[in-house]
Design a protein around this motif. Structure first.
Motif, short mmCIF file in Angstrom:
data_model
loop_
_atom_site.label_atom_id
_atom_site.label_comp_id
_atom_site.label_asym_id
_atom_site.label_seq_id
_atom_site.Cartn_x
_atom_site.Cartn_y
_atom_site.Cartn_z
N SER A 72 -38.32 37.81 0.42
CA SER A 72 -37.49 37.94 -0.78
C SER A 72 -38.00 37.01 -1.86
CB SER A 72 -36.03 37.65 -0.47
OG SER A 72 -35.89 36.31 -0.04
N ASP A 126 -36.48 27.39 8.54
CA ASP A 126 -35.33 27.74 7.70
C ASP A 126 -34.28 26.64 7.68
OD1 ASP A 126 -36.53 30.15 7.18
OD2 ASP A 126 -35.42 31.27 8.72
N HIS A 167 -30.39 31.01 3.68
CA HIS A 167 -29.75 32.20 3.11
C HIS A 167 -30.75 33.15 2.47
CE1 HIS A 167 -26.28 29.84 3.95
NE2 HIS A 167 -26.40 29.03 2.89
N ALA A 168 -32.03 32.92 2.59
CA ALA A 168 -33.05 33.75 1.96
C ALA A 168 -33.57 34.77 2.95
CB ALA A 168 -34.19 32.88 1.44
N GLU A 169 -33.67 36.02 2.52
CA GLU A 169 -34.24 37.07 3.35
C GLU A 169 -35.76 36.94 3.40
OE1 GLU A 169 -32.59 39.21 5.12
OE2 GLU A 169 -30.61 38.60 4.38
N PRO A 170 -36.38 37.34 4.49
CA PRO A 170 -37.84 37.28 4.57
C PRO A 170 -38.48 38.12 3.46
CG PRO A 170 -36.91 37.65 6.74
CD PRO A 170 -35.79 37.81 5.76
#
Length: 332
Positions: free
Chosen positions: A158, A177, A153-156
Motif C-alpha cells: 500500500s 510491523d 495498520h498498513a496493507e502490504p
C-alpha cells in the motif's frame, strides 16, 4: 571525532541500552509507548521502526498519563495525530526527588521541524549542567490521519507501506510491523557517545519493570549442545587385571632393638677393658724399682734384702753432726 577501529577504549562508543514498553492502550483510539534510556542524556536521536510521519511533530505539553490507563487519549491534539511528550523521573508518583522539578533543564526538540521528523525522534536538554533523567512517550493512533504511517495498520504494497520504506522505518534489522527503535540510534551523556547496537522492539512490560524497580529479563540463553553419542559398552566379563606385586614387609621392631642392644653392650665392654688396662699399666710403672747407683758397702747391713730390691740414694746422706757436749756449769 573517534577513529574507526581505534585501539583506545575512550574512542569506543558506549551501549545506549534503550527499552520500548507499551505504557497504556485506549480501545479504538491508540496506545502510548514509552522509550527509556538507562542514563542521563544531554541529547538523543532515535530512529523509529514501524512508524513515520511526513510532517514534523512538535513536543507536546500533554501530561504523561498514568500507567495502564484506558481513557487517556491526547487532549491537546487529535487522537488521530501522533503526540510526543516526556516525564522526568522526579514526576513519577513516589519518586525520591533530591531537588525540586524546577531545577532540571528544559527539554526541547533538536530540529526546526520539532521533536519528530519522518522516523527520527530528536530531543535535547538546555542548559546541559542541569540535565535530568527522563522518559519519552509517543502516542500511536489506531486510525491515523493522512501523512501518518503505522506499519501495524498498513496493507502490504500500500501507499503507507511504500512511504514507511522510503522514510527508513522498515530498514534491515527493524522490528517488522511492530514498533521499535532501530540500531544506530545514538545519544550523548556529557562524557562520550552512546549507540544502540541492536533494535529495541516494543514489548509488554510488567509494572515493576515499567516503574524501574527491576531490571529487564535477560535474553534467552542459547540452546544446550546436543548430547554426544554414548560410548560403546565394555565387555560383560572383562579379564581381571593382575594384582600388584606385594610390597616388602618392614623389619620387625624387636630385631632392630636386639641389634642395637648388642652394639651398645659391646661398646661398654670395650671401654671397660681399655680403662682397666690403663690402670694396670700405670700401677706397674709406680712399683718398678730404680737401678742401684753408687752403692757403698758400709751402707748394707748383713740382714738387708738383695741390692736389686733396695731403693738407695744416688748420693750418700750427710753425716750426722756430732753431739754437742753440755756446757759445764760454773759454780760460784
Amino acid at each position: 571525532m573517534a577513529v574507526a577501529n581505534s585501539l583506545y577504549a575512550a574512542d569506543v562508543m558506549g551501549e545506549l541500552g534503550l527499552q520500548m514498553c507499551e505504557w497504556a492502550a485506549v480501545k479504538g483510539a491508540g496506545k502510548w509507548v514509552r522509550i527509556r534510556a538507562p542514563a542521563v542524556l544531554l541529547s538523543m536521536e532515535y530512529y523509529l521502526s514501524g512508524f513515520a510521519v511526513e510532517q514534523g511533530i512538535g513536543l507536546s505539553n500533554q501530561k504523561t498519563p498514568p500507567f495502564n490507563c484506558t481513557d487517556c487519549a491526547p487532549t491537546q491534539t487529535s487522537p488521530n495525530e501522533p503526540a510526543v511528550t516526556f516525564a522526568r523521573f522526579l514526576e513519577y508518583v513516589g519518586a525520591d526527588a533530591p531537588f525540586p522539578e524546577t531545577d532540571c533543564a528544559t527539554i526541547v526538540g533538536v530540529t526546526a521541524e520539532g521533536a519528530l521528523s519522518k522516523n527520527v525522534l530528536s530531543l535535547r536538554q538546555q542548559p546541559a549542567s542541569r540535565a535530568c533523567r527522563f522518559d519519552t512517550f509517543i502516542w500511536i493512533p489506531e486510525a491515523p490521519n493522512a501523512g501518518v504511517h503505522v506499519a501495524a495498520h498498513a496493507e502490504p504494497n500500500s501507499d503507507a507501506a511504500i512511504q514507511l520504506e522510503l522514510l527508513g522505518a522498515t530498514a534491515a534489522g527493524s522490528c517488522g510491523d511492530n514498533l521499535g527503535v532501530l540500531a544506530g540510534s545514538n545519544a550523548m551523556d556529557g562524557r562520550r557517545g552512546l549507540v544502540q547496537r541492536d533494535a529495541a522492539c516494543l514489548r509488554h512490560c510488567a509494572i515493576e519493570e515499567v516503574l524501574g524497580l527491576v531490571a529487564p529479563p535477560p535474553p534467552p540463553s542459547p540452546k544446550p549442545p546436543e548430547p554426544s553419542p554414548p560410548s560403546p559398552c565394555p565387555p560383560s566379563n572383562p579379564e581381571p587385571s593382575p594384582p600388584p606385586p606385594p610390597s616388602p614387609a618392614p623389619p620387625e621392631r624387636w630385631a632392630l632393638f636386639a641389634v642395637g642392644a648388642l652394639l651398645g653392650l659391646g661398646l661398654v665392654l670395650f671401654i671397660t677393658w681399655r680403662v682397666r688396662r690403663s690402670l694396670i699399666m700405670a700401677r706397674g710403672k709406680r712399683t718398678k724399682a730404680r737401678p742401684v747407683r753408687n752403692a757403698r758397702p758400709w751402707e748394707i747391713s748383713p740382714g738387708s734384702p738383695p741390692l736389686s730390691s733396695l731403693q738407695l740414694w744416688d748420693e750418700p746422706p750427710p753425716f750426722p753432726s756430732p753431739k754437742s757436749s753440755p756446757k759445764p756449769s760454773m759454780r760460784v
